[in-house]
Write an enzyme that holds these catalytic residues in place. Structure first.
Site, PDB file in Angstrom:
ATOM      1  N   ALA A 121       0.869  -1.287   0.012  1.00 50.98           N
ATOM      2  CA  ALA A 121       0.090  -0.123  -0.029  1.00 50.98           C
ATOM      3  C   ALA A 121       0.962   1.262   0.037  1.00 50.98           C
ATOM      4  O   ALA A 121       1.882   1.166   0.767  1.00 50.98           O
ATOM      5  CB  ALA A 121      -0.853   0.066   1.389  1.00 50.98           C
ATOM      6  N   PRO A 122       0.346   2.396  -0.921  1.00 46.35           N
ATOM      7  CA  PRO A 122      -0.766   2.328  -1.689  1.00 46.35           C
ATOM      8  C   PRO A 122      -0.729   1.742  -2.927  1.00 46.35           C
ATOM      9  O   PRO A 122      -1.694   1.761  -3.700  1.00 46.35           O
ATOM     10  CB  PRO A 122      -1.098   3.805  -1.755  1.00 46.35           C
ATOM     11  CG  PRO A 122       0.567   4.397  -1.802  1.00 46.35           C
ATOM     12  CD  PRO A 122       1.231   3.589  -0.639  1.00 46.35           C
ATOM     13  N   GLY A 123       0.561   1.170  -3.246  1.00 42.14           N
ATOM     14  CA  GLY A 123       0.577   0.521  -4.641  1.00 42.14           C
ATOM     15  C   GLY A 123       1.718   0.919  -5.709  1.00 42.14           C
ATOM     16  O   GLY A 123       1.652   0.670  -6.956  1.00 42.14           O
ATOM     17  N   GLY A 124       2.730   1.979  -5.047  1.00 48.77           N
ATOM     18  CA  GLY A 124       3.732   2.777  -5.976  1.00 48.77           C
ATOM     19  C   GLY A 124       4.653   1.390  -6.698  1.00 48.77           C
ATOM     20  O   GLY A 124       5.004   1.591  -7.849  1.00 48.77           O
ATOM     21  N   ASP A 159      -0.186  -9.951   7.199  1.00 46.47           N
ATOM     22  CA  ASP A 159       1.144  -9.525   7.751  1.00 46.47           C
ATOM     23  C   ASP A 159       2.182 -10.161   6.483  1.00 46.47           C
ATOM     24  O   ASP A 159       2.204 -11.244   6.295  1.00 46.47           O
ATOM     25  CB  ASP A 159       1.279  -9.997   9.074  1.00 46.47           C
ATOM     26  CG  ASP A 159       2.746  -9.644   9.765  1.00 46.47           C
ATOM     27  OD1 ASP A 159       3.554  -9.180   8.812  1.00 46.47           O
ATOM     28  OD2 ASP A 159       2.995 -10.047  10.753  1.00 46.47           O
ATOM     29  N   ASP A 181       9.041  -3.139   0.095  1.00 49.16           N
ATOM     30  CA  ASP A 181       9.475  -1.892   0.621  1.00 49.16           C
ATOM     31  C   ASP A 181       8.751  -1.513   2.070  1.00 49.16           C
ATOM     32  O   ASP A 181       8.580  -0.681   2.343  1.00 49.16           O
ATOM     33  CB  ASP A 181       9.258  -0.692  -0.378  1.00 49.16           C
ATOM     34  CG  ASP A 181       9.744   0.653  -0.075  1.00 49.16           C
ATOM     35  OD1 ASP A 181      10.804   0.540   0.460  1.00 49.16           O
ATOM     36  OD2 ASP A 181       9.301   1.357  -0.419  1.00 49.16           O
ATOM     37  N   LYS A 241      16.162  -0.039   5.096  1.00 50.66           N
ATOM     38  CA  LYS A 241      15.904   0.991   5.862  1.00 50.66           C
ATOM     39  C   LYS A 241      17.141   1.306   6.975  1.00 50.66           C
ATOM     40  O   LYS A 241      17.177   0.521   7.758  1.00 50.66           O
ATOM     41  CB  LYS A 241      14.813   1.383   6.463  1.00 50.66           C
ATOM     42  CG  LYS A 241      13.238   0.913   5.799  1.00 50.66           C
ATOM     43  CD  LYS A 241      13.437   1.883   4.495  1.00 50.66           C
ATOM     44  CE  LYS A 241      12.053   1.273   3.862  1.00 50.66           C
ATOM     45  NZ  LYS A 241      11.848   2.085   2.462  1.00 50.66           N
TER      46      LYS A 241
END
EC number: 2.1.1.186
Length: 352
Positions: free
Chosen positions: A218-221, A257, A273, A302
Protein backbone atom coordinates in the site's frame (compact mmCIF):
# COMPACT_ATOMS: atom_id res chain seq x y z
CA UNK A 1 49.71 8.18 -21.83
CA UNK A 2 49.32 9.47 -18.26
CA UNK A 3 47.92 7.14 -15.59
CA UNK A 4 44.93 8.41 -13.60
CA UNK A 5 46.02 9.44 -10.14
CA UNK A 6 42.69 9.14 -8.35
CA UNK A 7 39.19 7.69 -8.32
CA UNK A 8 36.35 10.19 -8.14
CA UNK A 9 33.05 8.93 -6.77
CA UNK A 10 29.68 10.69 -6.71
CA UNK A 11 27.32 9.82 -3.86
CA UNK A 12 24.25 11.02 -2.01
CA UNK A 13 24.89 14.05 0.17
CA UNK A 14 25.56 12.89 3.73
CA UNK A 15 26.86 9.45 2.70
CA UNK A 16 30.46 10.46 1.98
CA UNK A 17 31.79 8.43 4.93
CA UNK A 18 30.13 5.24 3.69
CA UNK A 19 31.30 5.81 0.12
CA UNK A 20 34.85 6.40 1.36
CA UNK A 21 34.81 3.27 3.52
CA UNK A 22 33.81 0.96 0.69
CA UNK A 23 36.28 2.32 -1.87
CA UNK A 24 39.05 1.79 0.70
CA UNK A 25 37.91 -1.81 1.19
CA UNK A 26 37.80 -2.41 -2.56
CA UNK A 27 41.16 -0.84 -3.37
CA UNK A 28 42.91 -2.57 -0.48
CA UNK A 29 41.56 -5.92 -1.69
CA UNK A 30 43.07 -5.14 -5.11
CA UNK A 31 46.44 -4.21 -3.60
CA UNK A 32 46.12 -0.51 -4.46
CA UNK A 33 47.40 1.76 -1.70
CA UNK A 34 46.05 5.25 -1.22
CA UNK A 35 43.97 7.55 0.96
CA UNK A 36 40.57 9.19 0.67
CA UNK A 37 39.43 12.79 0.74
CA UNK A 38 35.83 13.05 1.88
CA UNK A 39 34.24 16.32 2.92
CA UNK A 40 30.96 16.04 4.79
CA UNK A 41 27.87 16.92 2.72
CA UNK A 42 29.94 17.48 -0.45
CA UNK A 43 28.27 14.55 -2.32
CA UNK A 44 31.59 13.24 -3.66
CA UNK A 45 34.66 11.34 -2.49
CA UNK A 46 38.18 11.14 -3.94
CA UNK A 47 40.51 8.17 -3.52
CA UNK A 48 44.09 9.29 -4.16
CA UNK A 49 46.40 6.49 -5.28
CA UNK A 50 49.91 6.52 -3.83
CA UNK A 51 51.19 4.83 -7.01
CA UNK A 52 49.11 5.80 -10.08
CA UNK A 53 50.75 3.12 -12.24
CA UNK A 54 49.43 0.39 -9.93
CA UNK A 55 45.96 1.95 -10.04
CA UNK A 56 46.05 1.88 -13.84
CA UNK A 57 47.29 -1.72 -13.97
CA UNK A 58 44.73 -3.03 -11.49
CA UNK A 59 41.73 -0.87 -12.36
CA UNK A 60 39.94 -3.83 -13.96
CA UNK A 61 39.75 -5.47 -10.52
CA UNK A 62 37.60 -2.60 -9.26
CA UNK A 63 34.06 -3.39 -10.41
CA UNK A 64 31.65 -0.49 -10.29
CA UNK A 65 28.66 -2.77 -9.78
CA UNK A 66 30.22 -4.03 -6.54
CA UNK A 67 29.93 -0.57 -4.98
CA UNK A 68 26.88 0.35 -2.90
CA UNK A 69 27.02 4.07 -2.22
CA UNK A 70 28.70 5.36 -5.38
CA UNK A 71 26.42 6.77 -8.09
CA UNK A 72 29.32 7.07 -10.49
CA UNK A 73 33.01 6.16 -10.45
CA UNK A 74 35.55 8.03 -12.55
CA UNK A 75 39.27 7.38 -13.06
CA UNK A 76 40.55 10.91 -12.76
CA UNK A 77 43.46 13.27 -12.89
CA UNK A 78 43.57 16.39 -10.84
CA UNK A 79 42.20 18.42 -9.41
CA UNK A 80 43.03 21.14 -11.88
CA UNK A 81 42.97 24.31 -9.82
CA UNK A 82 43.18 27.96 -10.81
CA UNK A 83 42.05 27.40 -14.39
CA UNK A 84 42.61 30.65 -16.30
CA UNK A 85 39.33 32.52 -16.65
CA UNK A 86 40.29 33.59 -20.17
CA UNK A 87 41.31 30.03 -21.25
CA UNK A 88 39.99 27.12 -19.23
CA UNK A 89 39.86 24.94 -22.34
CA UNK A 90 43.58 24.44 -23.03
CA UNK A 91 44.61 22.86 -19.70
CA UNK A 92 41.49 20.67 -19.71
CA UNK A 93 42.20 19.47 -23.26
CA UNK A 94 45.84 18.78 -22.45
CA UNK A 95 44.83 16.64 -19.48
CA UNK A 96 42.16 14.79 -21.49
CA UNK A 97 44.61 14.02 -24.30
CA UNK A 98 47.06 12.60 -21.77
CA UNK A 99 44.57 10.16 -20.24
CA UNK A 100 42.98 8.59 -23.35
CA UNK A 101 43.40 8.89 -27.11
CA UNK A 102 39.69 9.01 -27.96
CA UNK A 103 36.40 9.38 -26.11
CA UNK A 104 32.83 8.49 -27.02
CA UNK A 105 31.15 11.51 -25.47
CA UNK A 106 31.61 14.45 -23.11
CA UNK A 107 29.79 15.06 -19.82
CA UNK A 108 30.24 18.24 -17.78
CA UNK A 109 29.08 17.60 -14.22
CA UNK A 110 28.83 19.01 -10.70
CA UNK A 111 28.06 17.52 -7.31
CA UNK A 112 24.43 16.88 -6.40
CA UNK A 113 24.19 19.71 -3.86
CA UNK A 114 22.34 23.01 -3.89
CA UNK A 115 25.65 24.87 -3.75
CA UNK A 116 27.14 23.00 -6.71
CA UNK A 117 23.97 23.41 -8.75
CA UNK A 118 24.70 27.13 -8.84
CA UNK A 119 27.37 26.17 -11.40
CA UNK A 120 24.71 24.89 -13.81
CA UNK A 121 24.52 28.15 -15.74
CA UNK A 122 28.30 28.15 -16.16
CA UNK A 123 28.51 24.53 -17.34
CA UNK A 124 25.70 25.04 -19.87
CA UNK A 125 27.50 28.06 -21.30
CA UNK A 126 30.90 26.33 -21.28
CA UNK A 127 29.78 23.03 -22.81
CA UNK A 128 29.42 24.12 -26.44
CA UNK A 129 32.83 25.82 -26.87
CA UNK A 130 34.59 23.05 -24.95
CA UNK A 131 32.92 20.30 -27.00
CA UNK A 132 33.91 22.09 -30.20
CA UNK A 133 37.51 22.38 -29.04
CA UNK A 134 37.52 18.71 -27.97
CA UNK A 135 36.05 17.43 -31.24
CA UNK A 136 39.35 15.81 -32.19
CA UNK A 137 39.24 13.69 -29.03
CA UNK A 138 35.59 12.68 -29.39
CA UNK A 139 33.91 10.30 -31.82
CA UNK A 140 35.70 7.22 -30.53
CA UNK A 141 32.65 4.96 -30.85
CA UNK A 142 30.18 3.68 -28.25
CA UNK A 143 32.73 1.46 -26.48
CA UNK A 144 35.29 4.24 -26.09
CA UNK A 145 35.65 5.83 -22.64
CA UNK A 146 33.44 8.77 -21.71
CA UNK A 147 35.12 12.05 -20.88
CA UNK A 148 33.98 13.65 -17.61
CA UNK A 149 34.76 17.13 -16.34
CA UNK A 150 33.61 17.55 -12.74
CA UNK A 151 33.57 21.21 -11.76
CA UNK A 152 34.18 22.14 -8.13
CA UNK A 153 34.08 25.84 -9.03
CA UNK A 154 34.20 27.67 -12.33
CA UNK A 155 38.01 27.58 -12.12
CA UNK A 156 38.66 24.16 -10.53
CA UNK A 157 37.76 20.70 -11.82
CA UNK A 158 38.58 17.03 -11.88
CA UNK A 159 38.90 15.49 -15.32
CA UNK A 160 38.64 11.78 -15.95
CA UNK A 161 36.93 8.95 -17.77
CA UNK A 162 34.52 6.06 -17.31
CA UNK A 163 34.20 2.83 -19.27
CA UNK A 164 30.68 2.31 -20.69
CA UNK A 165 30.41 -1.31 -19.53
CA UNK A 166 31.61 -0.56 -15.98
CA UNK A 167 29.88 2.65 -14.93
CA UNK A 168 26.50 4.34 -14.60
CA UNK A 169 25.01 5.23 -18.02
CA UNK A 170 23.62 8.62 -16.91
CA UNK A 171 25.26 12.02 -16.36
CA UNK A 172 26.09 12.43 -12.67
CA UNK A 173 24.96 8.82 -12.24
CA UNK A 174 21.36 10.03 -11.95
CA UNK A 175 18.53 8.60 -14.07
CA UNK A 176 16.06 11.37 -14.84
CA UNK A 177 12.72 9.67 -14.24
CA UNK A 178 9.35 11.38 -14.41
CA UNK A 179 6.63 10.51 -11.92
CA UNK A 180 3.69 9.08 -13.89
CA UNK A 181 0.40 10.82 -13.13
CA UNK A 182 -1.39 7.55 -12.49
CA UNK A 183 1.20 6.17 -10.05
CA UNK A 184 -0.15 5.96 -6.48
CA UNK A 185 3.04 7.26 -4.82
CA UNK A 186 6.53 8.60 -5.51
CA UNK A 187 7.99 5.32 -4.27
CA UNK A 188 7.19 3.90 -7.71
CA UNK A 189 10.34 5.62 -8.97
CA UNK A 190 12.50 3.54 -6.63
CA UNK A 191 11.40 0.30 -8.25
CA UNK A 192 11.65 1.76 -11.74
CA UNK A 193 15.23 2.82 -11.04
CA UNK A 194 15.99 -0.56 -9.45
CA UNK A 195 14.91 -2.29 -12.65
CA UNK A 196 17.16 0.03 -14.67
CA UNK A 197 20.16 -0.63 -12.41
CA UNK A 198 19.83 -4.35 -11.71
CA UNK A 199 17.88 -5.93 -14.57
CA UNK A 200 20.28 -6.65 -17.43
CA UNK A 201 17.89 -8.87 -19.41
CA UNK A 202 14.51 -7.12 -19.28
CA UNK A 203 13.10 -9.09 -22.20
CA UNK A 204 13.39 -12.31 -20.16
CA UNK A 205 13.37 -11.05 -16.56
CA UNK A 206 10.31 -8.77 -16.84
CA UNK A 207 8.07 -10.60 -19.28
CA UNK A 208 4.29 -10.06 -19.44
CA UNK A 209 2.47 -12.89 -17.71
CA UNK A 210 5.05 -13.36 -14.96
CA UNK A 211 3.99 -13.54 -11.30
CA UNK A 212 5.02 -11.36 -8.37
CA UNK A 213 4.42 -10.68 -4.69
CA UNK A 214 4.65 -7.14 -3.30
CA UNK A 215 5.13 -7.11 0.48
CA UNK A 216 4.07 -3.87 2.13
CA UNK A 217 2.33 -2.84 -1.06
CA UNK A 218 0.00 0.00 0.00
CA UNK A 219 -0.81 2.37 -1.58
CA UNK A 220 0.66 0.54 -4.58
CA UNK A 221 3.67 2.41 -5.97
CA UNK A 222 5.72 -0.74 -6.51
CA UNK A 223 2.72 -2.80 -7.60
CA UNK A 224 2.05 -0.13 -10.24
CA UNK A 225 5.45 -0.82 -11.85
CA UNK A 226 4.66 -4.53 -12.05
CA UNK A 227 1.16 -3.99 -13.44
CA UNK A 228 2.40 -1.67 -16.18
CA UNK A 229 4.59 -4.58 -17.31
CA UNK A 230 1.55 -6.92 -17.24
CA UNK A 231 2.91 -8.97 -14.34
CA UNK A 232 0.26 -10.64 -12.16
CA UNK A 233 0.83 -9.39 -8.63
CA UNK A 234 -0.28 -10.40 -5.15
CA UNK A 235 -0.20 -7.18 -3.12
CA UNK A 236 0.21 -7.92 0.59
CA UNK A 237 -0.66 -5.10 3.00
CA UNK A 238 -3.26 -4.31 5.66
CA UNK A 239 -3.55 -0.82 4.17
CA UNK A 240 -5.66 0.32 1.25
CA UNK A 241 -4.51 -0.13 -2.35
CA UNK A 242 -5.15 2.30 -5.19
CA UNK A 243 -8.51 1.22 -6.73
CA UNK A 244 -7.16 1.57 -10.28
CA UNK A 245 -4.71 -1.25 -9.59
CA UNK A 246 -7.51 -3.55 -8.49
CA UNK A 247 -9.46 -2.62 -11.61
CA UNK A 248 -6.54 -3.77 -13.79
CA UNK A 249 -7.45 -7.41 -13.28
CA UNK A 250 -3.79 -8.19 -12.56
CA UNK A 251 -3.76 -7.57 -8.79
CA UNK A 252 -4.93 -9.66 -5.85
CA UNK A 253 -4.95 -7.67 -2.60
CA UNK A 254 -4.40 -9.66 0.61
CA UNK A 255 -4.83 -7.84 3.92
CA UNK A 256 -2.33 -9.76 6.01
CA UNK A 257 1.09 -9.47 7.66
CA UNK A 258 3.90 -9.39 5.09
CA UNK A 259 6.19 -11.34 7.43
CA UNK A 260 3.74 -14.23 7.73
CA UNK A 261 2.60 -14.52 4.13
CA UNK A 262 4.03 -17.20 1.84
CA UNK A 263 2.82 -17.95 -1.68
CA UNK A 264 1.31 -21.35 -2.39
CA UNK A 265 3.72 -21.76 -5.29
CA UNK A 266 6.98 -20.03 -6.34
CA UNK A 267 6.69 -16.65 -8.04
CA UNK A 268 8.98 -14.91 -10.49
CA UNK A 269 9.42 -11.72 -8.45
CA UNK A 270 9.41 -10.73 -4.80
CA UNK A 271 9.47 -6.99 -4.12
CA UNK A 272 9.48 -5.52 -0.63
CA UNK A 273 9.52 -1.94 0.65
CA UNK A 274 8.34 -2.55 4.20
CA UNK A 275 9.53 -0.17 6.92
CA UNK A 276 11.31 -2.49 9.32
CA UNK A 277 14.74 -3.20 10.80
CA UNK A 278 17.12 -4.04 7.93
CA UNK A 279 18.24 -7.32 9.48
CA UNK A 280 14.63 -8.48 9.72
CA UNK A 281 14.05 -7.73 6.02
CA UNK A 282 17.31 -9.50 5.14
CA UNK A 283 16.24 -12.62 7.05
CA UNK A 284 12.82 -12.54 5.40
CA UNK A 285 14.33 -12.39 1.92
CA UNK A 286 16.82 -15.12 2.84
CA UNK A 287 13.99 -17.37 4.07
CA UNK A 288 12.06 -16.94 0.82
CA UNK A 289 15.19 -17.59 -1.22
CA UNK A 290 16.16 -20.68 0.78
CA UNK A 291 12.70 -22.08 0.04
CA UNK A 292 13.04 -21.28 -3.67
CA UNK A 293 9.95 -19.05 -3.42
CA UNK A 294 11.10 -16.59 -6.12
CA UNK A 295 13.56 -16.15 -8.98
CA UNK A 296 14.30 -12.45 -8.50
CA UNK A 297 13.87 -10.08 -5.57
CA UNK A 298 14.14 -6.33 -5.07
CA UNK A 299 14.02 -5.14 -1.46
CA UNK A 300 14.81 -2.01 0.50
CA UNK A 301 16.82 -1.82 3.71
CA UNK A 302 16.03 1.21 5.90
CA UNK A 303 19.37 2.17 7.43
CA UNK A 304 20.18 3.35 10.97
CA UNK A 305 21.73 6.75 11.62
CA UNK A 306 25.16 5.30 12.39
CA UNK A 307 27.34 2.52 10.95
CA UNK A 308 25.26 2.36 7.79
CA UNK A 309 27.88 0.66 5.62
CA UNK A 310 28.49 -1.92 8.34
CA UNK A 311 24.74 -2.58 8.59
CA UNK A 312 24.44 -3.28 4.87
CA UNK A 313 27.39 -5.67 5.06
CA UNK A 314 25.82 -7.38 8.07
CA UNK A 315 22.61 -7.89 6.09
CA UNK A 316 24.64 -9.19 3.15
CA UNK A 317 26.27 -11.68 5.49
CA UNK A 318 22.91 -12.86 6.85
CA UNK A 319 21.66 -13.61 3.34
CA UNK A 320 24.91 -15.13 2.10
CA UNK A 321 25.26 -17.39 5.14
CA UNK A 322 21.71 -18.70 4.90
CA UNK A 323 21.92 -19.42 1.18
CA UNK A 324 25.36 -21.01 1.47
CA UNK A 325 24.00 -23.37 4.13
CA UNK A 326 21.18 -24.35 1.76
CA UNK A 327 23.50 -24.65 -1.24
CA UNK A 328 21.55 -22.01 -3.18
CA UNK A 329 23.49 -20.44 -6.07
CA UNK A 330 22.71 -16.76 -6.35
CA UNK A 331 23.79 -13.24 -7.24
CA UNK A 332 23.36 -10.49 -4.63
CA UNK A 333 23.93 -6.77 -5.13
CA UNK A 334 23.17 -3.57 -3.24
CA UNK A 335 22.99 0.02 -4.43
CA UNK A 336 21.86 3.28 -2.90
CA UNK A 337 19.66 4.51 -5.72
CA UNK A 338 19.08 8.16 -6.52
CA UNK A 339 15.46 7.78 -5.38
CA UNK A 340 16.49 6.10 -2.12
CA UNK A 341 16.89 8.24 0.97
CA UNK A 342 18.22 6.79 4.24
CA UNK A 343 18.12 3.34 2.66
CA UNK A 344 19.68 1.03 0.10
CA UNK A 345 18.09 -1.31 -2.41
CA UNK A 346 19.05 -4.96 -2.70
CA UNK A 347 18.71 -7.29 -5.68
CA UNK A 348 18.86 -11.06 -5.35
CA UNK A 349 18.76 -13.48 -8.29
CA UNK A 350 18.60 -17.23 -7.77
CA UNK A 351 20.76 -19.02 -10.31
CA UNK A 352 19.57 -22.44 -11.43
Amino acid sequence: MTSPSSILLYCRRGFEKECAAEILVQTQAAGISGHVRAKENSAYVVFVAHEPEILANRAARLRFDALIFARQRIFASGPLADLPVDDRITPLLDTAAGLQRRYSTLWLETADTNEAKELAAFTRKFERPFAAAAAGLLGGGPQAPRLHVFFLTSTAAYLGYTLPDDSAPWPCGIPRLKLPRSAPSRSTLKLEEAFLVFVDRPETMLRPGMSAVDLGAAPGGWTWQLVRRHIRTTAVDNGNLDPALLDSGLVTHLRTDGFRFRPSRPVDWLVCDMVEQPSRIARLVADWAADGAFRYAVFNLKLPMNRRYEEVERCRGLIEERLAAQGVSHRLRFRQLYHDREEVTGFLELVS
